[in-house]
Design an enzyme around this catalytic site. Structure first.
Site, PDB file in Angstrom:
ATOM      1  CG  ASP A 110      -2.184  21.320 -14.715  1.00  8.98           C
ATOM      2  OD1 ASP A 110      -2.002  20.125 -14.982  1.00  8.98           O
ATOM      3  OD2 ASP A 110      -3.025  22.030 -15.277  1.00  8.98           O
ATOM      4  CG  ASP A 137      -2.998  20.660 -18.661  1.00 14.70           C
ATOM      5  OD1 ASP A 137      -2.768  19.443 -18.726  1.00 14.70           O
ATOM      6  OD2 ASP A 137      -4.082  21.127 -18.283  1.00 14.70           O
ATOM      7  CG  ASP A 192      -7.343  25.697 -16.574  1.00 14.85           C
ATOM      8  OD1 ASP A 192      -7.585  26.454 -15.642  1.00 14.85           O
ATOM      9  OD2 ASP A 192      -8.220  25.031 -17.155  1.00 14.85           O
TER      10      ASP A 192
END
Length: 297
Positions: A278, A75, A274
């Site tokens: 997610d 991410d 994070d």
């Protein structure tokens, strides 16, 4: 048998170390219990060593699956970047004072928990601006926010949000493209259905990100980045750290679908994220690696 064989080697003149090696070899091969003890012991030592470095393994299965991983999906915000973006550019429309653009945007973003919104609020506070009260607020995932400030309807978000709201962004495309090419995220601000300007926010890449990607490549792993940012901004960040594959303009709820697509290509996928949004992607991946606030989930 192990005792007899080791004794025979000792009598035959071999050293105690050699005889002991033979003793252990015969015992391990002849007794399957040794494997039953060795495997959980190895997992226990591995998880214990990980804990010393602040890495918690949910299960031994996660360790066993890890060596099969073919691609690591990272991410962007808070993983590759520091997750504490800053306002870099304020571009007001003709007839809109710079302070007014920042004031309206910060007042609207006051109710947002998104890092980009927090950056705008911080900038207004640094400049000592007194924010007017916000009357209504709603977040539109993957698009932006909508709020009422001082009786005016305020929208802050990406170009897709402006198009879906029927607000023309003509004349701003080149400027937004330039900012995106510099790795910044351009955010359109509209007041009562008219573009009031663009606020650009940049999330600085962590110093360790490029090194981490390089080491993943050395392990023979492919590395992908997933983000809600536009393709231009995402590619600019990816170039800085050496990422192979960019999955841009992905809505929070679609991250798990992107992981599924990679799995359908035959990859065993590790997802590193994070943040709470997610969580579905972390659960979908063969290995989910949560860092920062993602560990709360």
């Amino acid at each position: 048998i192990a005792l007899a064989v080791s004794a025979a080697w000792l009598i035959g003149g071999q050293s105690l170390v050699f005889a002991l090696t033979v003793f252990i070899t015969v015992l391990v091969i002849a007794c399957p219990c040794a494997l039953g003890l060795a495997t959980p012991t190895a997992i226990m030592v591995g998880t214990g060593k990980g804990a010393e470095y602040g890495i918690l393994f949910k299960s031994g299965e996660a360790l066993e699956t890890a060596h099969k991983i073919g691609i690591v999906v990272l991410d962007k915000t808070g993983t590759i970047t520091k997750g504490r973006p800053e306002v870099t550019d304020l571009l007001p429309a003709e007839g809109t004072p710079r302070e007014e653009l920042l004031l309206v945007a910060a007042a609207a973003e006051k109710g947002s928990e998104h890092p980009l919104g927090a950056a705008i609020v911080r900038r207004a506070e640094q400049e000592g601006l007194a924010l007017p009260p916000m009357e209504r607020f709603s977040a539109i995932p993957g698009r932006g926010i909508e709020a009422m400030v001082g009786g005016k309807s305020v929208l802050i978000g990406n170009r897709r949000m402006m198009e879906e709201s029927g607000i023309s962004s003509e004349g701003w495309t080149a400027e937004a493209g330039r900012l995106a090419g510099e790795g910044k995220t351009p955010m359109y601000v509209s007041v009562d259905g008219r573009i009031a300007g663009i606020i650009a926010v940049a999330d600085v890449v962590k110093e360790s990100s490029a090194e981490a990607v390089r080491r993943l490549h050395e392990m023979g792993l492919a590395v992908a980045m997933v983000t809600g940012d536009g393709a231009q901004t995402a590619n600019a960040i990816a170039r800085q750290v050496g990422i192979d594959r960019v999955l841009a303009e992905v809505l929070p709820g679609e991250k798990s679908l992107e992981v599924k697509k990679l799995q359908s290509e035959g990859y065993k996928v590790a997802m590193v994220g994070d943040g709470i949004n997610d969580a579905p992607a972390l659960a979908q991946a063969d290995i989910g690696i949560a860092i920062g606030s993602g560990t709360d989930v």
